[in-house]
Design a protein around this motif. Structure first.
Motif, PDB file in Angstrom:
ATOM      1  N   GLY A   1       0.834  -1.196   0.000  1.00  0.00           N
ATOM      2  CA  GLY A   1       0.000   0.000   0.000  1.00  0.00           C
ATOM      3  C   GLY A   1       0.871   1.250   0.000  1.00  0.00           C
ATOM      4  N   GLU A   2       0.370   2.327   0.591  1.00  0.00           N
ATOM      5  CA  GLU A   2       1.101   3.595   0.584  1.00  0.00           C
ATOM      6  C   GLU A   2       2.471   3.468   1.259  1.00  0.00           C
ATOM      7  N   PHE A   3       3.468   4.101   0.652  1.00  0.00           N
ATOM      8  CA  PHE A   3       4.807   4.097   1.234  1.00  0.00           C
ATOM      9  C   PHE A   3       5.550   5.352   0.790  1.00  0.00           C
ATOM     10  N   GLU A   4       6.650   5.637   1.491  1.00  0.00           N
ATOM     11  CA  GLU A   4       7.493   6.787   1.155  1.00  0.00           C
ATOM     12  C   GLU A   4       8.671   6.316   0.318  1.00  0.00           C
ATOM     13  N   TYR A   5       9.212   7.207  -0.512  1.00  0.00           N
ATOM     14  CA  TYR A   5      10.459   6.877  -1.194  1.00  0.00           C
ATOM     15  C   TYR A   5      11.259   8.147  -1.450  1.00  0.00           C
ATOM     16  N   LYS A   6      12.587   7.983  -1.556  1.00  0.00           N
ATOM     17  CA  LYS A   6      13.497   9.080  -1.861  1.00  0.00           C
ATOM     18  C   LYS A   6      14.655   8.557  -2.705  1.00  0.00           C
ATOM     19  N   HIS A   7      15.393   9.501  -3.277  1.00  0.00           N
ATOM     20  CA  HIS A   7      16.612   9.137  -3.986  1.00  0.00           C
ATOM     21  C   HIS A   7      17.743   8.953  -2.975  1.00  0.00           C
ATOM     22  N   HIS A   8      18.678   8.056  -3.293  1.00  0.00           N
ATOM     23  CA  HIS A   8      19.736   7.768  -2.318  1.00  0.00           C
ATOM     24  C   HIS A   8      20.593   8.993  -2.005  1.00  0.00           C
ATOM     25  N   SER A   9      20.789   9.876  -2.991  1.00  0.00           N
ATOM     26  CA  SER A   9      21.633  11.041  -2.733  1.00  0.00           C
ATOM     27  C   SER A   9      20.958  12.023  -1.780  1.00  0.00           C
ATOM     28  N   THR A  10      19.624  12.064  -1.777  1.00  0.00           N
ATOM     29  CA  THR A  10      18.907  12.896  -0.807  1.00  0.00           C
ATOM     30  C   THR A  10      19.202  12.437   0.612  1.00  0.00           C
ATOM     31  N   VAL A  11      19.076  11.135   0.833  1.00  0.00           N
ATOM     32  CA  VAL A  11      19.326  10.564   2.161  1.00  0.00           C
ATOM     33  C   VAL A  11      20.784  10.751   2.549  1.00  0.00           C
ATOM     34  N   LEU A  12      21.690  10.496   1.604  1.00  0.00           N
ATOM     35  CA  LEU A  12      23.122  10.612   1.864  1.00  0.00           C
ATOM     36  C   LEU A  12      23.506  12.038   2.249  1.00  0.00           C
ATOM     37  N   ILE A  13      23.088  13.014   1.458  1.00  0.00           N
ATOM     38  CA  ILE A  13      23.447  14.411   1.724  1.00  0.00           C
ATOM     39  C   ILE A  13      22.869  14.884   3.055  1.00  0.00           C
ATOM     40  N   ASP A  14      21.587  14.582   3.294  1.00  0.00           N
ATOM     41  CA  ASP A  14      20.968  15.005   4.558  1.00  0.00           C
ATOM     42  C   ASP A  14      21.697  14.411   5.762  1.00  0.00           C
ATOM     43  N   LYS A  15      22.062  13.134   5.674  1.00  0.00           N
ATOM     44  CA  LYS A  15      22.759  12.500   6.799  1.00  0.00           C
ATOM     45  C   LYS A  15      24.143  13.109   6.999  1.00  0.00           C
ATOM     46  N   LEU A  16      24.867  13.349   5.902  1.00  0.00           N
ATOM     47  CA  LEU A  16      26.233  13.867   6.029  1.00  0.00           C
ATOM     48  C   LEU A  16      26.254  15.314   6.504  1.00  0.00           C
ATOM     49  N   LEU A  17      25.298  16.115   6.072  1.00  0.00           N
ATOM     50  CA  LEU A  17      25.255  17.501   6.541  1.00  0.00           C
ATOM     51  C   LEU A  17      24.928  17.567   8.033  1.00  0.00           C
ATOM     52  N   SER A  18      24.026  16.687   8.479  1.00  0.00           N
ATOM     53  CA  SER A  18      23.734  16.619   9.917  1.00  0.00           C
ATOM     54  C   SER A  18      24.957  16.132  10.693  1.00  0.00           C
ATOM     55  N   TYR A  19      25.648  15.160  10.120  1.00  0.00           N
ATOM     56  CA  TYR A  19      26.836  14.562  10.749  1.00  0.00           C
ATOM     57  C   TYR A  19      27.964  15.586  10.887  1.00  0.00           C
ATOM     58  N   SER A  20      28.086  16.501   9.913  1.00  0.00           N
ATOM     59  CA  SER A  20      29.243  17.394   9.865  1.00  0.00           C
ATOM     60  C   SER A  20      28.986  18.785  10.431  1.00  0.00           C
ATOM     61  N   LYS A  21      27.801  19.043  10.942  1.00  0.00           N
ATOM     62  CA  LYS A  21      27.447  20.423  11.294  1.00  0.00           C
ATOM     63  C   LYS A  21      28.282  20.998  12.431  1.00  0.00           C
ATOM     64  N   GLU A  22      28.884  20.148  13.247  1.00  0.00           N
ATOM     65  CA  GLU A  22      29.712  20.646  14.353  1.00  0.00           C
ATOM     66  C   GLU A  22      31.192  20.704  13.980  1.00  0.00           C
ATOM     67  N   ASN A  23      31.521  20.304  12.752  1.00  0.00           N
ATOM     68  CA  ASN A  23      32.932  20.241  12.350  1.00  0.00           C
ATOM     69  C   ASN A  23      33.311  21.481  11.554  1.00  0.00           C
ATOM     70  N   SER A  24      34.313  22.190  12.015  1.00  0.00           N
ATOM     71  CA  SER A  24      34.721  23.437  11.356  1.00  0.00           C
ATOM     72  C   SER A  24      35.644  23.195  10.174  1.00  0.00           C
ATOM     73  N   GLU A  25      36.136  21.962  10.023  1.00  0.00           N
ATOM     74  CA  GLU A  25      37.004  21.628   8.891  1.00  0.00           C
ATOM     75  C   GLU A  25      36.176  21.241   7.676  1.00  0.00           C
ATOM     76  N   GLN A  26      36.712  21.522   6.496  1.00  0.00           N
ATOM     77  CA  GLN A  26      36.053  21.081   5.271  1.00  0.00           C
ATOM     78  C   GLN A  26      36.187  19.567   5.164  1.00  0.00           C
ATOM     79  N   GLN A  27      35.063  18.877   4.922  1.00  0.00           N
ATOM     80  CA  GLN A  27      35.066  17.409   4.925  1.00  0.00           C
ATOM     81  C   GLN A  27      34.769  16.855   3.540  1.00  0.00           C
ATOM     82  N   PHE A  28      35.538  15.853   3.173  1.00  0.00           N
ATOM     83  CA  PHE A  28      35.477  15.250   1.836  1.00  0.00           C
ATOM     84  C   PHE A  28      35.001  13.802   1.999  1.00  0.00           C
TER      85      PHE A  28
END
Length: 251
Positions: free
Chosen positions: A122-149
């Protein structure tokens, strides 16, 4: 197109209960053939034949592009993909709104897979993998003052995400077939952003291990490399899976 994985979590605590992954020996050529493989998995895997309170699907492909919200028109999506993706008039194009930055992700999902999941759940949610990846990494890096690659590795694709203090600086996805292709895209991106391979820190996520040719060639050019340290240690005692390899589903 090269595999299927799923995670079952507790709906209240969000803690993972079970994880399973299917790798295809060869990359599937068409969405129709991919659906055939997915149906086989669903028919044989008892864990997928349960009732779930909610279902969230992630489509992983390179049929996507980021658009700044000030330039975004949700009623005219096709032009955003025309310069980077070969589209057909029959393609269904949709978008995700990123939670962590002022951009939307325009992409082509596998509609036949979505239809199959809808028939099952039935009804379900979906997203593109890059959406999930970017959102997780930006949350993960928000306290880091260094540029992260960050480099997220799949069987024939790599995603590069560069951010600083929770702000997205760069994102792109590249196809590769050799280890030389792989390191080229990393070094080219670093050069364009004037990042010195002897000083910046590169963090690997996804399908890569320290003994692999991809890691070894990267280490020949980039001095500071480590694997993502995830908060969730679901795979701590596993001999088959690692936390950094399954960051998008479990982190």
């Amino acid at each position: 197109m090269d595999g299927f994985s799923f995670c079952i979590s507790n709906s209240e605590t969000k803690e993972p209960i079970l994880f399973s992954k299917y790798n295809f020996s060869n990359s599937i050529k068409t969405p129709e053939l991919l659906l055939e493989e997915i149906i086989k998995i669903f028919n044989s895997d008892k864990d997928l034949q349960q009732d779930f309170s909610s279902v969230f699907a992630i489509h992983q492909n390179n049929l996507a592009t980021l658009v700044p919200n000030q330039l975004f028109d949700r009623n005219n999506l096709a032009p955003y993909l025309n310069y980077t993706v070969k589209t057909l008039k029959t393609d269904f194009i949709t978008y995700d709104v990123l939670d962590t930055t002022s951009a939307s992700n325009v992409y082509i999902p596998y509609v036949n897979i979505n239809n199959y999941l809808f028939q099952n759940f039935g009804e379900f949610e979906y997203k593109h993998h890059s959406t999930v990846l970017i959102d997780k990494l930006l949350s993960y890096s928000k306290e880091n003052s260094e540029q992260q690659f960050f480099v997220y590795v799949s069987q024939n694709e790599l995603d590069i995400v560069i951010c600083k203090e929770g702000k997205l600086i760069f994102y792109n996805s590249f196809s590769y077939s050799t280890k030389e292709d792989f390191i080229y895209y990393i070094l080219f991106t670093a050069e364009q952003l004037e990042m010195d391979p002897d000083s910046f820190q590169l963090t690997f996520i996804g399908d890569i291990e320290k003994e692999s040719d991809l890691y070894l060639i990267t280490y020949a050019y980039v001095r500071n490399i480590h694997f993502m340290n995830t908060i969730n240690n679901f795979f701590a005692d596993s001999e088959d899976f690692t936390n950094h390899a399954n960051f998008i589903l479990i982190s």
